[in-house]
Motif scaffolding. Sequence first.
Motif, PDB file in Angstrom:
ATOM      1  N   PRO A  23       0.824  -1.219   0.000  1.00 29.81           N
ATOM      2  CA  PRO A  23       0.000   0.000   0.000  1.00 29.81           C
ATOM      3  C   PRO A  23       0.850   1.257   0.000  1.00 29.81           C
ATOM      4  CG  PRO A  23       0.053  -0.979   2.185  1.00 29.81           C
ATOM      5  CD  PRO A  23       0.734  -1.964   1.266  1.00 29.81           C
ATOM      6  N   LEU A  24       0.299   2.307  -0.606  1.00 29.80           N
ATOM      7  CA  LEU A  24       0.920   3.615  -0.505  1.00 29.80           C
ATOM      8  C   LEU A  24       0.797   4.094   0.941  1.00 29.80           C
ATOM      9  CD1 LEU A  24      -0.450   5.356  -3.728  1.00 29.80           C
ATOM     10  CD2 LEU A  24       1.940   4.818  -3.252  1.00 29.80           C
ATOM     11  N   ARG A  25       1.914   4.383   1.555  1.00 25.00           N
ATOM     12  CA  ARG A  25       1.933   4.844   2.951  1.00 25.00           C
ATOM     13  C   ARG A  25       2.625   6.194   3.007  1.00 25.00           C
ATOM     14  NH1 ARG A  25       3.868  -0.854   5.794  1.00 25.00           N
ATOM     15  NH2 ARG A  25       1.981  -2.056   5.320  1.00 25.00           N
ATOM     16  N   LEU A  26       1.914   7.200   2.584  1.00 29.33           N
ATOM     17  CA  LEU A  26       2.491   8.534   2.577  1.00 29.33           C
ATOM     18  C   LEU A  26       2.713   9.007   4.008  1.00 29.33           C
ATOM     19  CD1 LEU A  26       0.317  10.109  -0.261  1.00 29.33           C
ATOM     20  CD2 LEU A  26       2.535   8.993  -0.435  1.00 29.33           C
ATOM     21  N   ASP A  27       3.716   9.839   4.196  1.00 30.82           N
ATOM     22  CA  ASP A  27       4.077  10.343   5.523  1.00 30.82           C
ATOM     23  C   ASP A  27       3.977  11.859   5.514  1.00 30.82           C
ATOM     24  OD1 ASP A  27       5.175  11.021   7.942  1.00 30.82           O
ATOM     25  OD2 ASP A  27       6.863   9.644   7.800  1.00 30.82           O
ATOM     26  N   PRO A  28       2.768  12.411   5.771  1.00 26.15           N
ATOM     27  CA  PRO A  28       2.607  13.875   5.729  1.00 26.15           C
ATOM     28  C   PRO A  28       3.533  14.608   6.690  1.00 26.15           C
ATOM     29  CG  PRO A  28       0.466  12.773   5.784  1.00 26.15           C
ATOM     30  CD  PRO A  28       1.493  11.725   6.055  1.00 26.15           C
ATOM     31  N   ASP A  29       3.810  14.010   7.858  1.00 22.43           N
ATOM     32  CA  ASP A  29       4.691  14.678   8.814  1.00 22.43           C
ATOM     33  C   ASP A  29       6.100  14.845   8.241  1.00 22.43           C
ATOM     34  OD1 ASP A  29       2.651  14.877  10.657  1.00 22.43           O
ATOM     35  OD2 ASP A  29       3.211  13.053  11.738  1.00 22.43           O
ATOM     36  N   ALA A  30       6.587  13.805   7.571  1.00 22.74           N
ATOM     37  CA  ALA A  30       7.916  13.889   6.963  1.00 22.74           C
ATOM     38  C   ALA A  30       7.934  14.948   5.870  1.00 22.74           C
ATOM     39  CB  ALA A  30       8.324  12.535   6.398  1.00 22.74           C
ATOM     40  N   VAL A  31       6.888  14.982   5.064  1.00 19.39           N
ATOM     41  CA  VAL A  31       6.811  15.974   3.993  1.00 19.39           C
ATOM     42  C   VAL A  31       6.795  17.380   4.582  1.00 19.39           C
ATOM     43  CG1 VAL A  31       5.461  16.813   2.042  1.00 19.39           C
ATOM     44  CG2 VAL A  31       5.631  14.355   2.472  1.00 19.39           C
ATOM     45  N   GLU A  32       5.993  17.582   5.636  1.00 22.43           N
ATOM     46  CA  GLU A  32       5.890  18.898   6.251  1.00 22.43           C
ATOM     47  C   GLU A  32       7.205  19.318   6.906  1.00 22.43           C
ATOM     48  OE1 GLU A  32       3.469  21.330   6.301  1.00 22.43           O
ATOM     49  OE2 GLU A  32       2.846  20.061   4.627  1.00 22.43           O
ATOM     50  N   HIS A  33       7.881  18.382   7.521  1.00 23.31           N
ATOM     51  CA  HIS A  33       9.148  18.719   8.177  1.00 23.31           C
ATOM     52  C   HIS A  33      10.150  19.257   7.161  1.00 23.31           C
ATOM     53  CE1 HIS A  33      12.497  18.524  10.979  1.00 23.31           C
ATOM     54  NE2 HIS A  33      13.192  17.901  10.048  1.00 23.31           N
ATOM     55  N   VAL A  34      10.267  18.579   6.034  1.00 25.47           N
ATOM     56  CA  VAL A  34      11.224  19.032   5.017  1.00 25.47           C
ATOM     57  C   VAL A  34      10.739  20.323   4.373  1.00 25.47           C
ATOM     58  CG1 VAL A  34      12.337  18.456   2.833  1.00 25.47           C
ATOM     59  CG2 VAL A  34      12.046  16.697   4.584  1.00 25.47           C
ATOM     60  N   ALA A  35       9.440  20.420   4.098  1.00 30.51           N
ATOM     61  CA  ALA A  35       8.913  21.625   3.452  1.00 30.51           C
ATOM     62  C   ALA A  35       9.139  22.857   4.318  1.00 30.51           C
ATOM     63  CB  ALA A  35       7.430  21.447   3.155  1.00 30.51           C
ATOM     64  N   GLU A  36       9.035  22.684   5.646  1.00 29.22           N
ATOM     65  CA  GLU A  36       9.185  23.830   6.544  1.00 29.22           C
ATOM     66  C   GLU A  36      10.640  24.126   6.884  1.00 29.22           C
ATOM     67  OE1 GLU A  36       6.830  24.462   9.875  1.00 29.22           O
ATOM     68  OE2 GLU A  36       4.954  24.012   8.875  1.00 29.22           O
ATOM     69  N   LYS A  37      11.427  23.080   7.090  1.00 29.42           N
ATOM     70  CA  LYS A  37      12.783  23.258   7.592  1.00 29.42           C
ATOM     71  C   LYS A  37      13.862  23.140   6.514  1.00 29.42           C
ATOM     72  CE  LYS A  37      11.142  23.313  11.837  1.00 29.42           C
ATOM     73  NZ  LYS A  37      11.089  24.559  12.642  1.00 29.42           N
ATOM     74  N   GLY A  38      13.557  22.438   5.423  1.00 26.55           N
ATOM     75  CA  GLY A  38      14.616  22.104   4.489  1.00 26.55           C
ATOM     76  C   GLY A  38      14.518  22.733   3.125  1.00 26.55           C
ATOM     77  N   LEU A  39      13.445  23.478   2.844  1.00 28.16           N
ATOM     78  CA  LEU A  39      13.289  24.067   1.521  1.00 28.16           C
ATOM     79  C   LEU A  39      13.374  25.583   1.589  1.00 28.16           C
ATOM     80  CD1 LEU A  39      10.349  21.963  -0.004  1.00 28.16           C
ATOM     81  CD2 LEU A  39      12.812  21.583  -0.234  1.00 28.16           C
ATOM     82  N   THR A  40      13.712  26.196   0.472  1.00 27.29           N
ATOM     83  CA  THR A  40      13.810  27.645   0.390  1.00 27.29           C
ATOM     84  C   THR A  40      12.461  28.307   0.617  1.00 27.29           C
ATOM     85  OG1 THR A  40      15.663  27.468  -1.151  1.00 27.29           O
ATOM     86  CG2 THR A  40      14.460  29.546  -1.135  1.00 27.29           C
ATOM     87  N   GLY A  41      11.393  27.654   0.186  1.00 28.50           N
ATOM     88  CA  GLY A  41      10.042  28.183   0.285  1.00 28.50           C
ATOM     89  C   GLY A  41       9.194  27.561  -0.785  1.00 28.50           C
ATOM     90  N   ALA A  42       8.063  28.192  -1.084  1.00 31.47           N
ATOM     91  CA  ALA A  42       7.193  27.666  -2.131  1.00 31.47           C
ATOM     92  C   ALA A  42       7.919  27.723  -3.474  1.00 31.47           C
ATOM     93  CB  ALA A  42       5.897  28.472  -2.206  1.00 31.47           C
ATOM     94  N   PRO A  43       7.986  26.614  -4.205  1.00 30.96           N
ATOM     95  CA  PRO A  43       8.664  26.636  -5.505  1.00 30.96           C
ATOM     96  C   PRO A  43       7.794  27.306  -6.558  1.00 30.96           C
ATOM     97  CG  PRO A  43       7.656  24.508  -5.164  1.00 30.96           C
ATOM     98  CD  PRO A  43       7.420  25.283  -3.896  1.00 30.96           C
ATOM     99  N   GLU A  44       8.430  27.811  -7.596  1.00 33.19           N
ATOM    100  CA  GLU A  44       7.684  28.303  -8.749  1.00 33.19           C
ATOM    101  C   GLU A  44       7.249  27.164  -9.643  1.00 33.19           C
ATOM    102  OE1 GLU A  44       9.963  31.109 -10.909  1.00 33.19           O
ATOM    103  OE2 GLU A  44      10.160  32.507  -9.228  1.00 33.19           O
ATOM    104  N   LEU A  45       8.025  26.077  -9.583  1.00 34.97           N
ATOM    105  CA  LEU A  45       7.857  25.005 -10.550  1.00 34.97           C
ATOM    106  C   LEU A  45       8.223  23.684  -9.890  1.00 34.97           C
ATOM    107  CD1 LEU A  45       7.231  24.897 -13.649  1.00 34.97           C
ATOM    108  CD2 LEU A  45       9.698  24.947 -14.037  1.00 34.97           C
ATOM    109  N   ILE A  46       7.433  22.640 -10.191  1.00 33.19           N
ATOM    110  CA  ILE A  46       7.768  21.272  -9.807  1.00 33.19           C
ATOM    111  C   ILE A  46       7.901  20.463 -11.084  1.00 33.19           C
ATOM    112  CG2 ILE A  46       7.038  19.185  -8.586  1.00 33.19           C
ATOM    113  CD1 ILE A  46       5.515  20.922  -6.635  1.00 33.19           C
TER     114      ILE A  46
END
Length: 334
Positions: free
Chosen positions: A84-107
């Motif tokens: 099964p797909l077992r997405l981890d929203p907490d992991a995604v949020e942690h990196v999005a908040e702490k590890g990225l420059t901000g909202a991207p212009e492009l994915i």
Amino acid sequence: MGQSRRSVLQGAFGAGAAGLLVGGAAPLPAAQARRMPKGADLGLRWLGVAGWELSFAGRSVLFDPYLSRMPYAGEDGALDPALPLRLDPDAVEHVAEKGLTGAPELILVSHGHFDHLADVPHLLSRPEWAGRRVRTLCDTTSRHLLAAMGTPAHRMADVVAVDGGDHLQFDGYSVEVFRSLHSRSDDYTSFAPGERNTVPPRPRTLGDLVEGRTLAFQVSVEGGPSVLLTGTSNVAEREVAGARPDIAVIGMSGHAAVHGYPDRLLAALGSPPVLLPCHHDDMVTPLGDAGISRTSSPDAVAALARAAERRAPGGGTRVLTPRHLQLLDVTAAG
């Protein structure tokens, strides 16, 4: 598929050079490494697996941002499409908040497999990015899969289906799209092939996220370097011939069944000044784990360095070792 990602990595980067070169392949002609332009600053941050953030002038572009790092192997250790797909929203949020420059212009999305596409709907749904326009470039299959996974309608309006040959102009940079190929297992098959020409039922398993058409992207910053991003360990060399990126991100998962890889890729690209391996970690250790750097295959870096040396003996091509979530100033590195 009968083979785990870990075993594929071990098969490709195990003892000696077995699996790195096809026996009997003629050596490629030597080439001189090129210098990288010293214009606009560009930073790259490895997100694990094939994922990257490119940042410049306070802006960013994401490539294959997969952060959940969910289990993918069955009891026998093999990649199991029925899991099964077992997405981890907490992991995604942690990196999005702490590890990225901000909202991207492009994915940018190379293809539809879980370890490339699965977290894109969550990222596009983040309330913190609600006020920012985020476009997504992918093939038609990935677009349909994003819709099936519940990507908000206003974000789907900015999901653009592209194909090899597209060259799109954005504010201060361009993105060229190349047809590419998925890597092959030792038995010459690839995981979860297939296309979706309409929106399917909501994906529930790893195998429901099918490949579609695999793409590579070259991001060229005006006044700065160009970066070729590949998400797999294969190449349609005639498609990328003449691309001449300043930095090439090279997928280095199992490629024993692919003739002459990565030598053919480097020859087609004309020996870029900077090479970065990717898709060479264990894919499951959480990004916040203190030991995650030990899950990357050092042999991937060595294999890429040997290929660069074969292509341009004594040349100036540098093979850098990325570390998870650490910003790499490739402009200075070049």
